[in-house]
Design a protein around this motif. Sequence first.
Motif, PDB file in Angstrom:
ATOM      1  N   THR A 295       0.353   3.967  -2.800  1.00  0.00           N
ATOM      2  CA  THR A 295      -0.108   5.292  -2.369  1.00  0.00           C
ATOM      3  C   THR A 295       0.811   6.384  -2.880  1.00  0.00           C
ATOM      4  O   THR A 295       0.356   7.441  -3.341  1.00  0.00           O
TER       5      THR A 295
ATOM      6  N   MET B 269      -2.931   3.494   3.715  1.00  0.00           N
ATOM      7  CA  MET B 269      -3.245   4.363   2.586  1.00  0.00           C
ATOM      8  C   MET B 269      -4.047   5.578   3.029  1.00  0.00           C
ATOM      9  O   MET B 269      -3.758   6.703   2.610  1.00  0.00           O
TER      10      MET B 269
ATOM     11  N   LYS C 119      -8.901  -0.906  -2.641  1.00  0.00           N
ATOM     12  CA  LYS C 119      -7.544  -1.213  -3.091  1.00  0.00           C
ATOM     13  C   LYS C 119      -7.253  -2.687  -2.841  1.00  0.00           C
ATOM     14  O   LYS C 119      -7.194  -3.133  -1.705  1.00  0.00           O
TER      15      LYS C 119
ATOM     16  N   THR D 143       0.825  -1.210   0.000  1.00  0.00           N
ATOM     17  CA  THR D 143       0.000   0.000   0.000  1.00  0.00           C
ATOM     18  C   THR D 143       0.857   1.258   0.000  1.00  0.00           C
ATOM     19  O   THR D 143       0.528   2.255  -0.646  1.00  0.00           O
TER      20      THR D 143
END
Length: 360
Positions: A181, A208, A259, A177
């Motif tokens: 991100t 995130m 996500k 992540t």
Amino acid sequence: MESQKNEENVTSNLLKAQSHIWNHIFNFINSMSLKCVVDLGIPDIIHNYGKPISLSKLISLLPIHPSKTCFIHRLMRIMTHSSFFSQYNVTENELEIEYMLTDASILLLKDNPMSVTPFVHAMLDPVLTNPWHQFSTWLKNDDPTTFETTHRMLLWEYVACDSKFSNLFNESMASDTRLVTNLLIEKCRGVFNGLESLVDVGGGTGTMAKALAKSFPQMEFSVFDLPHVVDGLQGSENLNYVGGDMFKEIPPTDAILLKWILHDWNDEECVKILKNCKDAISKKGKQGKVIVIDMVLESEKESINESVETQLFFDMLMMVVLAGKERNKKEWIKLISSAGFSDYKITPILGLRSLIEIYP
């Protein structure tokens, strides 16, 4: 003469076929050699040395038994062949060969903010590799996943009851992540234009959402996950944590972020999640959207390059571990329309994964 040439072609093809099979049999050696390199901290040793490091110097800095020093050259040779290291000062004296990091091994540095080392540890842990030995057995029974055939429980149940593996798994997701991100904020800021609120569904501990909240202070962010995941987590001025079940109801919001969520589930389950997303953004009374970060299989390509092969690996992983799947563009469109959405936009900007914006 023609007959001899045909026999040579047959022999050549036979040997090529054998080599092809052998390469697939021993593919796991690349994975386990990579795990060994990470476990020994070789990328960090080379990085901290600050310049090309000779094999003899590298060996002197490794936490290995003196009787094993003669094997490091062979480990570095296969990893160099796989582009994890580059060589300098190549001589007949292997101890004088010098090594440097490549783009791939830079991502293996423990202090790199976008390090994928936790992902290596989790994906190559026996908890996730052992099910592959039961693959054919699973195809002959009615278990939901090969993971359940092996461990007698679903992955999420295993994560909930094994704290050691849970920490390993959660950190692997968080490390991925962080990388995504960074790219999302740098390359796709416009995705968040005009939004006042966003719910990160299945956002775990908020890796995130924290980064997004910091980059977009004018927005309100919520991390929505199972109660035991978010229990006790502290929010901030524009970030809070909400416990719940995405299969039942999602908090009202302008936008929803999914996500690496939908590939965990089958089509029926994904439609249910997306319908709940649609209800959540509709309750705000204005046009919102669902932001999906997931793979879009490049199934129409004739040649199988490394990226396509990696996507296919992930599809097999989802099948074996979670009963989910990676999807091509047609399959994504079918999911989106089945959930009642009217429009979408797919942007292949995140390497192996794409940004999919879905509109009501």
